[in-house]
Design a protein around this motif. Structure first.
Motif, PDB file in Angstrom:
ATOM      1  N   LYS A 216       0.832  -1.202   0.000  1.00 19.33           N
ATOM      2  CA  LYS A 216       0.000   0.000   0.000  1.00 19.33           C
ATOM      3  C   LYS A 216       0.866   1.252   0.000  1.00 19.33           C
ATOM      4  O   LYS A 216       0.602   2.207  -0.737  1.00 19.33           O
ATOM      5  CB  LYS A 216      -0.921   0.011   1.220  1.00 19.33           C
ATOM      6  CG  LYS A 216      -1.747   1.288   1.348  1.00 19.33           C
ATOM      7  CD  LYS A 216      -2.600   1.288   2.606  1.00 19.33           C
ATOM      8  CE  LYS A 216      -3.374   2.599   2.729  1.00 19.33           C
ATOM      9  NZ  LYS A 216      -4.222   2.634   3.963  1.00 19.33           N
ATOM     10  N   GLU A 217       1.915   1.254   0.815  1.00 15.65           N
ATOM     11  CA  GLU A 217       2.775   2.424   0.883  1.00 15.65           C
ATOM     12  C   GLU A 217       3.576   2.606  -0.393  1.00 15.65           C
ATOM     13  O   GLU A 217       3.773   3.728  -0.861  1.00 15.65           O
ATOM     14  CB  GLU A 217       3.694   2.302   2.094  1.00 15.65           C
ATOM     15  CG  GLU A 217       2.935   2.343   3.417  1.00 15.65           C
ATOM     16  CD  GLU A 217       3.846   2.173   4.608  1.00 15.65           C
ATOM     17  OE1 GLU A 217       3.443   2.569   5.716  1.00 15.65           O
ATOM     18  OE2 GLU A 217       4.973   1.650   4.442  1.00 15.65           O
ATOM     19  N   VAL A 218       4.036   1.513  -0.973  1.00 19.60           N
ATOM     20  CA  VAL A 218       4.763   1.594  -2.244  1.00 19.60           C
ATOM     21  C   VAL A 218       3.851   2.153  -3.329  1.00 19.60           C
ATOM     22  O   VAL A 218       4.239   3.042  -4.102  1.00 19.60           O
ATOM     23  CB  VAL A 218       5.311   0.213  -2.644  1.00 19.60           C
ATOM     24  CG1 VAL A 218       5.889   0.263  -4.053  1.00 19.60           C
ATOM     25  CG2 VAL A 218       6.370  -0.252  -1.642  1.00 19.60           C
ATOM     26  N   ALA A 219       2.615   1.655  -3.405  1.00 22.18           N
ATOM     27  CA  ALA A 219       1.673   2.139  -4.409  1.00 22.18           C
ATOM     28  C   ALA A 219       1.327   3.603  -4.191  1.00 22.18           C
ATOM     29  O   ALA A 219       1.139   4.355  -5.150  1.00 22.18           O
ATOM     30  CB  ALA A 219       0.402   1.282  -4.374  1.00 22.18           C
ATOM     31  N   TYR A 220       1.246   4.017  -2.940  1.00 24.96           N
ATOM     32  CA  TYR A 220       0.917   5.406  -2.617  1.00 24.96           C
ATOM     33  C   TYR A 220       1.933   6.368  -3.219  1.00 24.96           C
ATOM     34  O   TYR A 220       1.604   7.487  -3.606  1.00 24.96           O
ATOM     35  CB  TYR A 220       0.872   5.565  -1.096  1.00 24.96           C
ATOM     36  CG  TYR A 220       0.258   6.856  -0.618  1.00 24.96           C
ATOM     37  CD1 TYR A 220      -1.084   6.917  -0.262  1.00 24.96           C
ATOM     38  CD2 TYR A 220       1.019   8.011  -0.511  1.00 24.96           C
ATOM     39  CE1 TYR A 220      -1.654   8.095   0.193  1.00 24.96           C
ATOM     40  CE2 TYR A 220       0.454   9.200  -0.063  1.00 24.96           C
ATOM     41  CZ  TYR A 220      -0.878   9.232   0.288  1.00 24.96           C
ATOM     42  OH  TYR A 220      -1.435  10.398   0.721  1.00 24.96           O
ATOM     43  N   ASN A 221       3.173   5.924  -3.328  1.00 23.85           N
ATOM     44  CA  ASN A 221       4.244   6.792  -3.820  1.00 23.85           C
ATOM     45  C   ASN A 221       4.328   6.864  -5.341  1.00 23.85           C
ATOM     46  O   ASN A 221       5.236   7.491  -5.875  1.00 23.85           O
ATOM     47  CB  ASN A 221       5.588   6.332  -3.256  1.00 23.85           C
ATOM     48  CG  ASN A 221       5.769   6.705  -1.804  1.00 23.85           C
ATOM     49  OD1 ASN A 221       4.941   7.401  -1.235  1.00 23.85           O
ATOM     50  ND2 ASN A 221       6.840   6.228  -1.190  1.00 23.85           N
ATOM     51  N   ASN A 222       3.380   6.254  -6.049  1.00 27.30           N
ATOM     52  CA  ASN A 222       3.402   6.358  -7.500  1.00 27.30           C
ATOM     53  C   ASN A 222       3.199   7.794  -7.975  1.00 27.30           C
ATOM     54  O   ASN A 222       3.734   8.197  -9.013  1.00 27.30           O
ATOM     55  CB  ASN A 222       2.321   5.461  -8.115  1.00 27.30           C
ATOM     56  CG  ASN A 222       2.729   4.002  -8.128  1.00 27.30           C
ATOM     57  OD1 ASN A 222       3.913   3.683  -8.172  1.00 27.30           O
ATOM     58  ND2 ASN A 222       1.749   3.109  -8.065  1.00 27.30           N
ATOM     59  N   ALA A 223       2.409   8.544  -7.243  1.00 25.50           N
ATOM     60  CA  ALA A 223       2.169   9.955  -7.578  1.00 25.50           C
ATOM     61  C   ALA A 223       1.765  10.680  -6.301  1.00 25.50           C
ATOM     62  O   ALA A 223       1.138  10.083  -5.418  1.00 25.50           O
ATOM     63  CB  ALA A 223       1.066  10.082  -8.626  1.00 25.50           C
TER      64      ALA A 223
END
Length: 234
Positions: A216-223
């Protein structure tokens, strides 16, 4: 759809420590900006249930939280750590040149009369005072993320669909029993409005999760979902 009617659901959703983006993304850089400026008198504009005031209490001599919702202010007063005042950003109940810093922590998007509110912020800031803003990015509000503005891709991932970015408009945001009206405005709107009021931009960031540890945190950093700006008054 307003904050008064959504107050109980908001308080439950935030809990003691706040939601994911506040805890993992915004709190640290926002606190760092306050500590770097070291204000003696600070106004938390749209303080809600007072969570950010409680984080600031030990570091600010005179701390005031303002919000139009009596239900949210009742919870803020119950938990304490600041003086809480009911009022609207468009007509602040304070003398001119009162505060060293005004903080808007994800509250500008709730304000309909934004031009009047920005006039009031400039009025109550002392010369050289700072206006610290955390806001959702314009493409996040234009995509209506809370309202499900997503497209599912063939591989199961999601992308947001941005519409009417350049046009200020209202967005009905609904999640976890909360239903409120937000305002989408492009970033250029805020920058132009503050420059026209003689403010000088001192800091800008699009914060991310530091040291992400789960998908979830990795995906959050996409943009970036949020941004931080700090402006100095004349």
């Amino acid at each position: 759809m307003d904050w008064e009617g959504s107050a109980n659901a908001w308080i439950e959703a935030q809990g003691v420590h706040g939601d994911f983006s506040r805890r993992r993304v915004l709190d640290a850089p926002m606190l760092a900006r306050v500590h770097a400026f070291s204000p003696q008198r600070l106004l938390d504009l749209g303080c809600g249930e007072g969570r950010f005031c409680r984080l600031l209490a030990k570091d600010v001599e005179t701390l005031v939280g303002l919000d139009p919702s009596s239900a949210l202010l009742a919870k803020a007063s119950e938990l304490g750590e600041a003086r809480f005042v009911r009022g609207r950003a468009e007509d602040l109940p304070f003398e001119s040149n009162t505060f060293d810093m005004v903080v808007s922590y994800l509250s500008l998007l709730d304000i309909e009369g934004i031009e009047a509110a920005l006039d009031e912020v400039v009025r109550v800031l002392r010369p050289g005072g700072h206006f610290l803003i955390a806001n959702l990015t314009g493409f996040a509000t234009a995509a209506d993320i809370k309202g499900g503005g997503w497209r599912i891709l063939p591989d199961g991932s999601r992308e947001i669909v941005v519409r009417r970015y350049l046009e200020p408009h209202t967005v009905v945001a609904e999640w976890k029993g909360i239903a409120v009206t937000n305002w989408h405005r492009p970033l250029s709107f805020y920058i132009t409005q503050l420059l026209e009021r003689g403010m000088a931009l001192k800091f800008f960031d699009e914060p991310a999760v530091q040291h992400p540890t789960d998908p979830k945190e990795v995906a959050y950093n996409n943009a970036p979902y949020q941004l931080i700006m700090e402006w100095r008054a004349r």
